[in-house]
Design a protein around this motif. Structure first.
Motif, mmCIF file in Angstrom:
data_model
loop_
_atom_site.group_PDB
_atom_site.id
_atom_site.type_symbol
_atom_site.label_atom_id
_atom_site.label_comp_id
_atom_site.label_asym_id
_atom_site.label_seq_id
_atom_site.Cartn_x
_atom_site.Cartn_y
_atom_site.Cartn_z
ATOM 1 N N ILE A 19 0.844 -1.202 0.000
ATOM 2 C CA ILE A 19 0.000 0.000 0.000
ATOM 3 C C ILE A 19 0.880 1.253 0.000
ATOM 4 C CG2 ILE A 19 -1.705 1.331 1.297
ATOM 5 C CD1 ILE A 19 -2.768 -1.395 2.352
ATOM 6 N N LEU A 20 1.943 1.259 0.801
ATOM 7 C CA LEU A 20 2.846 2.413 0.862
ATOM 8 C C LEU A 20 3.514 2.667 -0.488
ATOM 9 C CD1 LEU A 20 4.535 1.838 4.334
ATOM 10 C CD2 LEU A 20 2.764 3.515 3.752
ATOM 11 N N VAL A 21 3.939 1.611 -1.146
ATOM 12 C CA VAL A 21 4.561 1.749 -2.463
ATOM 13 C C VAL A 21 3.550 2.300 -3.468
ATOM 14 C CG1 VAL A 21 5.549 0.453 -4.398
ATOM 15 C CG2 VAL A 21 6.335 0.013 -2.065
ATOM 16 N N HIS A 22 2.311 1.849 -3.389
ATOM 17 C CA HIS A 22 1.272 2.356 -4.284
ATOM 18 C C HIS A 22 1.002 3.839 -4.016
ATOM 19 C CE1 HIS A 22 -2.840 3.097 -5.747
ATOM 20 N NE2 HIS A 22 -2.401 2.371 -6.761
ATOM 21 N N ILE A 23 0.909 4.229 -2.751
ATOM 22 C CA ILE A 23 0.709 5.634 -2.397
ATOM 23 C C ILE A 23 1.854 6.471 -2.964
ATOM 24 C CG2 ILE A 23 0.689 7.291 -0.484
ATOM 25 C CD1 ILE A 23 -0.797 5.110 1.158
ATOM 26 N N ASP A 24 3.069 5.987 -2.803
ATOM 27 C CA ASP A 24 4.238 6.708 -3.312
ATOM 28 C C ASP A 24 4.184 6.853 -4.825
ATOM 29 O OD1 ASP A 24 6.933 7.874 -2.906
ATOM 30 O OD2 ASP A 24 7.588 6.120 -4.041
ATOM 31 N N SER A 25 3.848 5.790 -5.520
ATOM 32 C CA SER A 25 3.831 5.842 -6.986
ATOM 33 C C SER A 25 2.731 6.751 -7.519
ATOM 34 C CB SER A 25 3.705 4.441 -7.576
ATOM 35 O OG SER A 25 2.448 3.885 -7.279
ATOM 36 N N THR A 26 1.630 6.879 -6.791
ATOM 37 C CA THR A 26 0.560 7.770 -7.241
ATOM 38 C C THR A 26 0.783 9.219 -6.831
ATOM 39 O OG1 THR A 26 -0.787 7.252 -5.296
ATOM 40 C CG2 THR A 26 -1.192 5.948 -7.292
ATOM 41 N N ASN A 27 1.854 9.475 -6.070
ATOM 42 C CA ASN A 27 2.206 10.831 -5.644
ATOM 43 C C ASN A 27 3.594 11.221 -6.159
ATOM 44 O OD1 ASN A 27 0.084 11.968 -3.617
ATOM 45 N ND2 ASN A 27 0.260 9.796 -3.160
ATOM 46 N N ASN A 28 3.912 10.829 -7.367
ATOM 47 C CA ASN A 28 5.175 11.198 -8.027
ATOM 48 C C ASN A 28 6.411 10.834 -7.223
ATOM 49 O OD1 ASN A 28 3.799 12.349 -10.250
ATOM 50 N ND2 ASN A 28 3.428 14.190 -9.047
ATOM 51 N N ASN A 29 6.372 9.695 -6.540
ATOM 52 C CA ASN A 29 7.518 9.184 -5.783
ATOM 53 C C ASN A 29 8.073 10.210 -4.793
ATOM 54 O OD1 ASN A 29 7.393 6.716 -7.224
ATOM 55 N ND2 ASN A 29 8.428 7.714 -8.922
ATOM 56 N N GLU A 30 7.165 10.842 -4.063
ATOM 57 C CA GLU A 30 7.539 11.886 -3.111
ATOM 58 C C GLU A 30 7.979 11.354 -1.747
ATOM 59 O OE1 GLU A 30 7.636 15.342 -3.272
ATOM 60 O OE2 GLU A 30 7.518 14.994 -5.422
ATOM 61 N N GLU A 56 -3.328 5.831 6.787
ATOM 62 C CA GLU A 56 -4.515 5.738 7.638
ATOM 63 C C GLU A 56 -5.783 5.996 6.835
ATOM 64 O OE1 GLU A 56 -4.059 8.320 11.009
ATOM 65 O OE2 GLU A 56 -2.321 7.203 11.743
ATOM 66 N N ASP A 57 -5.755 6.993 5.967
ATOM 67 C CA ASP A 57 -6.920 7.286 5.125
ATOM 68 C C ASP A 57 -7.245 6.103 4.220
ATOM 69 O OD1 ASP A 57 -7.002 9.771 6.299
ATOM 70 O OD2 ASP A 57 -6.077 10.810 4.580
ATOM 71 N N ARG A 58 -6.216 5.501 3.634
ATOM 72 C CA ARG A 58 -6.431 4.356 2.742
ATOM 73 C C ARG A 58 -6.987 3.172 3.501
ATOM 74 N NH1 ARG A 58 -3.895 2.935 -2.057
ATOM 75 N NH2 ARG A 58 -4.059 5.160 -2.409
ATOM 76 N N LEU A 59 -6.482 2.931 4.710
ATOM 77 C CA LEU A 59 -6.983 1.807 5.500
ATOM 78 C C LEU A 59 -8.423 2.041 5.948
ATOM 79 C CD1 LEU A 59 -3.833 0.942 7.623
ATOM 80 C CD2 LEU A 59 -4.747 -0.295 5.651
ATOM 81 N N LYS A 60 -8.788 3.282 6.237
ATOM 82 C CA LYS A 60 -10.175 3.587 6.602
ATOM 83 C C LYS A 60 -11.115 3.322 5.434
ATOM 84 C CE LYS A 60 -9.145 7.067 10.076
ATOM 85 N NZ LYS A 60 -9.133 8.508 10.377
ATOM 86 N N GLU A 61 -10.642 3.566 4.210
ATOM 87 C CA GLU A 61 -11.457 3.318 3.020
ATOM 88 C C GLU A 61 -11.736 1.830 2.831
ATOM 89 O OE1 GLU A 61 -9.360 4.828 -0.337
ATOM 90 O OE2 GLU A 61 -9.458 6.897 0.355
ATOM 91 N N THR A 62 -10.757 1.003 3.158
ATOM 92 C CA THR A 62 -10.890 -0.428 2.893
ATOM 93 C C THR A 62 -11.356 -1.240 4.088
ATOM 94 O OG1 THR A 62 -8.559 -0.789 3.395
ATOM 95 C CG2 THR A 62 -9.126 -0.371 1.103
ATOM 96 N N TYR A 63 -11.252 -0.696 5.307
ATOM 97 C CA TYR A 63 -11.632 -1.438 6.508
ATOM 98 C C TYR A 63 -13.140 -1.496 6.638
ATOM 99 C CZ TYR A 63 -12.296 -2.656 11.383
ATOM 100 O OH TYR A 63 -12.711 -3.252 12.536
#
Length: 73
Positions: A19-30, A56-63
């Motif tokens: 999930i962290l890698v996906h977040i990073d890739s969708t935010n221009n590797n910031e 945390e936001d992503r986990l709230k969406e999927t939990y």
């Protein structure tokens, strides 16, 4: 010229790392400086708080809390 970047070693479960890698890739590797292995990432020190918030936001969406089991009586 070599540029140094301060970072933080993050250890997590492989599923969370994904999930962290996906977040990073969708935010221009910031966020991620280096993907070390299946459970470790090296993250920019200044971005740790923001990355935690996005996780945390992503986990709230999927939990989805489990519904209580009904009595079979």
């Amino acid at each position: 010229m070599v540029k140094a970047v301060r970072g933080v070693l993050v250890e997590c479960e492989p599923a969370i790392k994904s999930i962290l890698v996906h977040i990073d890739s969708t935010n221009n590797n910031e966020f991620i400086i280096e993907d070390l292995d299946e459970t470790h990432l090296f993250v920019k020190e200044t971005m740790v708080h923001l990355l935690k918030q996005k996780l945390e936001d992503r986990l709230k969406e999927t939990y989805r809390p489990e519904e209580p089991l009904e009595d079979s009586e």
